[in-house]
Every structure is written in structure tokens, then in C-alpha cells.
Write an enzyme that holds these catalytic residues in place. Sequence first.
Site, PDB file in Angstrom:
ATOM      1  CD  GLU A 289     -31.047   0.808  40.150  1.00 25.84           C
ATOM      2  OE1 GLU A 289     -32.007   0.899  40.906  1.00 25.84           O
ATOM      3  OE2 GLU A 289     -30.729   1.684  39.335  1.00 25.84           O
TER       4      GLU A 289
ATOM      5  CG  ASN B  80     -31.527  -4.625  24.575  1.00 28.16           C
ATOM      6  OD1 ASN B  80     -31.523  -5.611  25.303  1.00 28.16           O
ATOM      7  ND2 ASN B  80     -32.546  -4.321  23.795  1.00 28.16           N
ATOM      8  CB  VAL B  81     -27.480   0.804  25.440  1.00 29.88           C
ATOM      9  CG1 VAL B  81     -26.171   1.567  25.393  1.00 29.88           C
ATOM     10  CG2 VAL B  81     -28.249   1.013  24.148  1.00 29.88           C
TER      11      VAL B  81
ATOM     12  CG  ASN C  85     -39.344   2.121  31.504  1.00 27.04           C
ATOM     13  OD1 ASN C  85     -40.362   1.677  30.976  1.00 27.04           O
ATOM     14  ND2 ASN C  85     -38.141   1.949  30.977  1.00 27.04           N
TER      15      ASN C  85
ATOM     16  N   GLY D  54     -33.518   3.919  39.686  1.00 24.60           N
ATOM     17  CA  GLY D  54     -32.394   4.227  40.565  1.00 24.60           C
ATOM     18  C   GLY D  54     -31.380   5.139  39.911  1.00 24.60           C
TER      19      GLY D  54
ATOM     20  N   GLY E  63     -27.239   0.573  34.394  1.00 25.01           N
ATOM     21  CA  GLY E  63     -28.700   0.629  34.371  1.00 25.01           C
ATOM     22  C   GLY E  63     -29.320  -0.515  33.600  1.00 25.01           C
ATOM     23  CB  VAL E  64     -32.850  -1.450  33.025  1.00 26.23           C
ATOM     24  CG1 VAL E  64     -33.055  -2.158  34.330  1.00 26.23           C
ATOM     25  CG2 VAL E  64     -33.431  -0.063  33.030  1.00 26.23           C
TER      26      VAL E  64
ATOM     27  CE  LYS F  60     -40.606   5.776  18.508  1.00 27.55           C
ATOM     28  NZ  LYS F  60     -40.771   4.400  18.928  1.00 27.55           N
TER      29      LYS F  60
HETATM   30  O1  0RQ Z   1     -39.313   3.098  21.247  1.00 24.54           O
HETATM   31  O2  0RQ Z   1     -39.976   0.889  22.047  1.00 24.54           O
HETATM   32  O3  0RQ Z   1     -41.264   2.052  20.255  1.00 24.54           O
HETATM   33  O4  0RQ Z   1     -38.953   1.170  19.783  1.00 24.54           O
HETATM   34  O5  0RQ Z   1     -38.145   4.923  23.371  1.00 24.54           O
HETATM   35  O6  0RQ Z   1     -35.826   3.335  23.618  1.00 24.54           O
HETATM   36  O7  0RQ Z   1     -33.479   3.099  22.823  1.00 24.54           O
HETATM   37  O8  0RQ Z   1     -34.912   1.014  23.219  1.00 24.54           O
HETATM   38  O9  0RQ Z   1     -34.123   2.504  25.106  1.00 24.54           O
HETATM   39  O10 0RQ Z   1     -34.780   0.286  26.232  1.00 24.54           O
HETATM   40  O11 0RQ Z   1     -32.502   1.354  26.481  1.00 24.54           O
HETATM   41  O12 0RQ Z   1     -34.547   2.391  27.515  1.00 24.54           O
HETATM   42  C1  0RQ Z   1     -34.298   5.660  29.208  1.00 24.54           C
HETATM   43  C2  0RQ Z   1     -36.346   4.310  28.751  1.00 24.54           C
HETATM   44  C3  0RQ Z   1     -34.142   3.701  27.724  1.00 24.54           C
HETATM   45  C4  0RQ Z   1     -34.491   3.312  30.177  1.00 24.54           C
HETATM   46  C5  0RQ Z   1     -34.835   4.255  28.967  1.00 24.54           C
HETATM   47  C6  0RQ Z   1     -38.037   5.514  22.086  1.00 24.54           C
HETATM   48  C7  0RQ Z   1     -37.341   4.450  21.251  1.00 24.54           C
HETATM   49  C8  0RQ Z   1     -38.008   3.184  21.782  1.00 24.54           C
HETATM   50  C9  0RQ Z   1     -37.041   2.926  24.141  1.00 24.54           C
HETATM   51  P1  0RQ Z   1     -39.931   1.689  20.789  1.00 24.54           P
HETATM   52  P2  0RQ Z   1     -34.544   2.386  23.604  1.00 24.54           P
HETATM   53  P3  0RQ Z   1     -33.954   1.497  26.310  1.00 24.54           P
HETATM   54  C10 0RQ Z   1     -31.601   1.090  36.756  1.00 24.54           C
HETATM   55  C11 0RQ Z   1     -31.591   2.449  36.162  1.00 24.54           C
HETATM   56  C12 0RQ Z   1     -34.623   5.206  33.499  1.00 24.54           C
HETATM   57  C13 0RQ Z   1     -34.441   4.306  34.690  1.00 24.54           C
HETATM   58  C14 0RQ Z   1     -33.038   3.862  34.897  1.00 24.54           C
HETATM   59  C15 0RQ Z   1     -35.055   3.833  31.484  1.00 24.54           C
HETATM   60  C16 0RQ Z   1     -38.163   3.497  23.264  1.00 24.54           C
HETATM   61  O13 0RQ Z   1     -33.114   3.162  30.303  1.00 24.54           O
HETATM   62  O14 0RQ Z   1     -36.204   3.604  31.804  1.00 24.54           O
HETATM   63  O15 0RQ Z   1     -32.104   4.290  34.265  1.00 24.54           O
HETATM   64  N1  0RQ Z   1     -34.209   4.583  32.256  1.00 24.54           N
HETATM   65  N2  0RQ Z   1     -32.877   2.984  35.843  1.00 24.54           N
HETATM   66  O16 0RQ Z   1     -37.562   4.664  19.876  1.00 24.54           O
HETATM   67  C17 0RQ Z   1     -39.193   9.757  21.796  1.00 24.54           C
HETATM   68  C18 0RQ Z   1     -36.961  10.255  22.333  1.00 24.54           C
HETATM   69  C19 0RQ Z   1     -36.700   8.844  22.380  1.00 24.54           C
HETATM   70  C20 0RQ Z   1     -37.763   7.976  22.116  1.00 24.54           C
HETATM   71  C21 0RQ Z   1     -35.953   6.813  22.562  1.00 24.54           C
HETATM   72  N3  0RQ Z   1     -36.002  11.135  22.568  1.00 24.54           N
HETATM   73  N4  0RQ Z   1     -38.215  10.674  22.045  1.00 24.54           N
HETATM   74  N5  0RQ Z   1     -39.009   8.430  21.829  1.00 24.54           N
HETATM   75  N6  0RQ Z   1     -37.256   6.736  22.232  1.00 24.54           N
HETATM   76  N7  0RQ Z   1     -35.590   8.111  22.645  1.00 24.54           N
HETATM   77  C22 0RQ Z   1     -32.815   0.185  36.752  1.00 24.54           C
HETATM   78  C23 0RQ Z   1     -33.889   0.468  37.726  1.00 24.54           C
HETATM   79  O17 0RQ Z   1     -34.038   1.560  38.135  1.00 24.54           O
HETATM   80  C24 0RQ Z   1     -34.763  -0.623  38.181  1.00 24.54           C
END
Ligand code: 0RQ
Length: 493
Positions: A287, A264-265, A377, A381, A261-262, A401
Amino acid sequence: MSSNAFPQLTAEEAAELINDNDFVAMSGFTAAGAAKAVPRALAKRATALHEEGKPFQIRVITGASTGASLDDRLAEADAVSWRAPYQSSKAMRQKINAGKVAFVDMHLSHVPQSVLFGFFGKVNVAVIEASEITADGKVFLTTSIGASPTFLKTADKVIIELNKRPSRRISDMADIVIPEPPPHRPALSLQHPLQRIGKTYAQVDPSKIIAVVETDEADELGGFAPPDEMSEAIAGHVVNFLSKELSDGRIPPEFLPLQSGVGNVANAVTKSMGDSPDIPDFLMYTEVLQSAAFDLLRSGRLRGASTCALTLMPEQMIELADNMNYFANRMILRPQEISNNPAAVRQLGVIALNTALEADIYGHANSTHVSGSAIMNGIGGSGDFARNAYLSVFFCPSIAKGGKISTIVPMCTHVDHNEHSVQVMVTEQGLADLRGLAPEARAERIIEKCAHPDYRSYLHQYVKDSRNSHIKHDLEHCFDLHKNLAKTGSMLS
Ligand code: 0RQ
């Protein structure tokens, strides 16, 4: 490069051809290949019209997320009334969560078929980035394919952003096919991630082209953070797990194609797969091809990749253009109904690696809505892959957080991927293999392996106090952590 058969317009002139309330389909799957100049001009036009007290808003559909010129500028200009299927823009997210943009969060594989059959009405205009268009309507796309072939086929009118920046040879990697509609759709015949089944170009009826706008712009991609301790820990657990699966014979010796997926991790996990001596050279069926995967292609650790978009750094785009003979044999760019096709994912035995915002103790995952309400977001996919994968892995840090939030909770406030589609859950604390476990054992394993130590006793107590049944829950208290967070800013207070 361009055919003089079509009207050559500036972006501003082309934007004048789009009307208030039009349904507009634009290219873009991540910032790769997204329309840029025309949406920017549309945003300016909307602002000017709003200042005169006139209405101007469009309904926008794309392949997936886009760059700042599209989602950010249009959202800031209040120029969008409806948006689908995925976005990753701060400005757009704010408008959606403020109730000013109606957002439809969709599986990306569904987008082309939904548009083809008019689920959302007729597409008035498509705005598509291309590197070449011929007089007979062959459209050579740039760094993503997305849903552009279908948008070109279905839109009443078409505007082409003819971008001379990306190498024209990128379309050598394109493999474009629009499957026959059901009920006569033949089975998808993909025996290998790199098998070609289509053409290198999309087709448009040339009489629909109302403007060609020449541009010279790079994709508006953000950078990747270098792997940190947390992402390296998650990556380490994933790699150890997959190499054990391989040595135990539950993954075949030649390995299985990966989807990643998308973010940094995901980038860190891909990098660690390449660094591990226990993982053989592998393939991807994914994708989004991010920067770590490109490095592995260069080194040969990645034998090849099928993707829908190239989410690469500018220096990698230059390297790609300079070494096209090497990369074009190892990469395929597909439309999203093929890159994310459930049948292909199942047939090829894809290992899906996706990120969650939160997961619950029974293994449901929320990838989209903070505290069940604010969109981040979209599902993108992740559902196309997770539901159909050979192995479906979800990861996230155990806390967010600074520890005020546990990502492992009693009950997810929104479920994108249910327990049936989540086989392995990972945080930096450890990895929970959930296969074959009934609910109570899943809860025990997720709490012990994945939850942050600060939250473990709370979660154990929650299970202990819950009503005895197949899945133990306490409906009065299942959202107490979220309620605390809303009241005090911290889950354990
Ligand atoms: O907040 O930005 O204020 O620091 O959410 O969290 O850990 O930086 O996560 O950038 O890896 O994205 C699921 C969103 C993760 C992404 C998701 C807060 C956290 C931070 C972002 P800040 P991270 P990432 C292929 C696959 C769905 C689509 C997908 C995503 C911000 O991976 O959109 O997988 N996935 N597509 O602090 C409240 C919680 C939280 C939280 C994290 N439990 N409650 N806030 N945060 N957990 C690609 C395509 O489909 C095109």
C-alpha cells in the site's frame, strides 16, 4: 492543465465554501497526494473564527495519514471534531488522546465502501489534489490514489487542488476502478500484481466542482533514518527466514509478492531483501512504496510494484519524473480498496511484513495503542494484509525507551492482530516461527527468540505461575509490567 470551465479560486476563497460541522473528505494516503493549500487555509479560518468566539470544526476523512498542512495545521487550530481512518501527526494524536477529537481507527480497505454506503453520513465536500481536470470531469490524481475516486463520486461538492509540481505523467501509473457494490460485485480478477483492471483517471460529475485552486507544492514527507544496528538485525532475521522458506520449497521459486508497512524498520527490511543474494528478483503488492523499494526498482531487483501511494524522497520524485518510461511500466497506483483488498492479498500469496508496538507471549500484536490507551497512528492497512497473507510477519525492537519497556509482554494491552493472524514474530534478538505451535510452545519460543534477555526470566516465571489451561494466564498479574511502567516509569522496577 486546468479547465477554465470551473471557478478558479484561491485556497482562502475555497475554504470559505466549507461550513462548520461539514463532513469533509480529503485526498492523501501518507503525505503523498494529500490536500495541502485548502486545509491550511481552513485552519487559518478556524483560528480567526475561534478568536471571534464563533464555532468552526469539521469532520475529516482521508485515505490514510496526510502531511503537516492537513493533520497538523487543522489539529493545532482545533478545527477537527471527528477523524478517520488513520493519522500519523503528533498534533492530531495529542488532540485524540486528550479526548478533543473523536477518532475512528479503521482497516483502510473498508474506507471507500463505508463512504459509498454512507456509514458516516453524507460527504458534504471533497478536497482532492490532482494534476489535471478535464471539462468532462476526468480527474488525474497525483502521488496517491487512496479513497479519492470514491470521495469524488460521493461528495456533494468538490474542490480540486490543481498541483503543478508532481509530473502529470504520474497518472500513467494509475489504475482506478470502483468495484460494483455488493451483492453484484464480481470477483476481483487480479492474476498478477502489475495487471491493469481500471482507468488512469477518476471521474467526477463536473457540475459538483465548486472550486479549482492552483498550487505548486511538493508532498510533505519526512525522511528515513539510515538503517541502524537494530533494524539491520531485524532485517537479517527476516531475510534469512524467507530465503530458508524458499530453499525448503515453502515459497515458490519465483518468490511471492511482498507487502511492507511504514517506517524505518520496514524500509531496512526492504533494502536487505534487495541486498540478499539468496532472494530472487521479486515483486511487491503493497500500500505504501517507500524509498528503499524505489532504489530496488531502479536496480531491477524489484521487478515491479503495485501500491496505493508513492512515499518517496524529493530527489526520487525528480528521478521518477525524468525516467517515467522506465518506472511507469513497473509501478501501478491503485485505490485502497484494491491495493489492500483481502481477496487479492490471499490470491496473490502476499508476504506481509508489518510493525508492532508490542506483542504478547502467545503472538497477539498491538500496533496502535501504547499501554492499551494512547493511540499512536492507527491500524492502517496492516490488518488488511496480515489477516489474509500467505505469511504474516510482525517485527519490533525487543525493548523501547532504553529498556524501560519490554515490547514482549504477558498479555497485549490492546490487540489489533490476534494470534491467528501472526505467524512469525521478530525482534533484533531473533525470529519466532509460530506455525503449528500450540500456545505453551508459542510462549516458550517467543520468550527465547524475541524477548530481551533482561525480561526473559520474568516472562518464563509468569507462564510457570499461571493457571494451567489451553492458554496459561494469570489474570491478576498479566498487566503487572504495564502497571509498573505507569507507576514508576519502568516495567521492571
Ligand atoms: O517513541 O517516537 O518517542 O521515540 O513508539 O516507535 O520503534 O520508532 O516505531 O516508527 O517503526 O512505528 C507500530 C507505530 C511503529 C507503526 C508503529 C515508542 C518508541 C517511539 C515509535 P518516540 P518506533 P515505528 C502500512 C501499515 C500500524 C500501521 C501499519 C504503525 C515510538 O509501524 O503505525 O502497520 N503501524 N500500517 O519508543 C510504549 C511500547 C512501545 C513504545 C515503541 N511497547 N510501549 N512506547 N514505542 N514500542 C501503512 C499504512 O497503513 C498507511
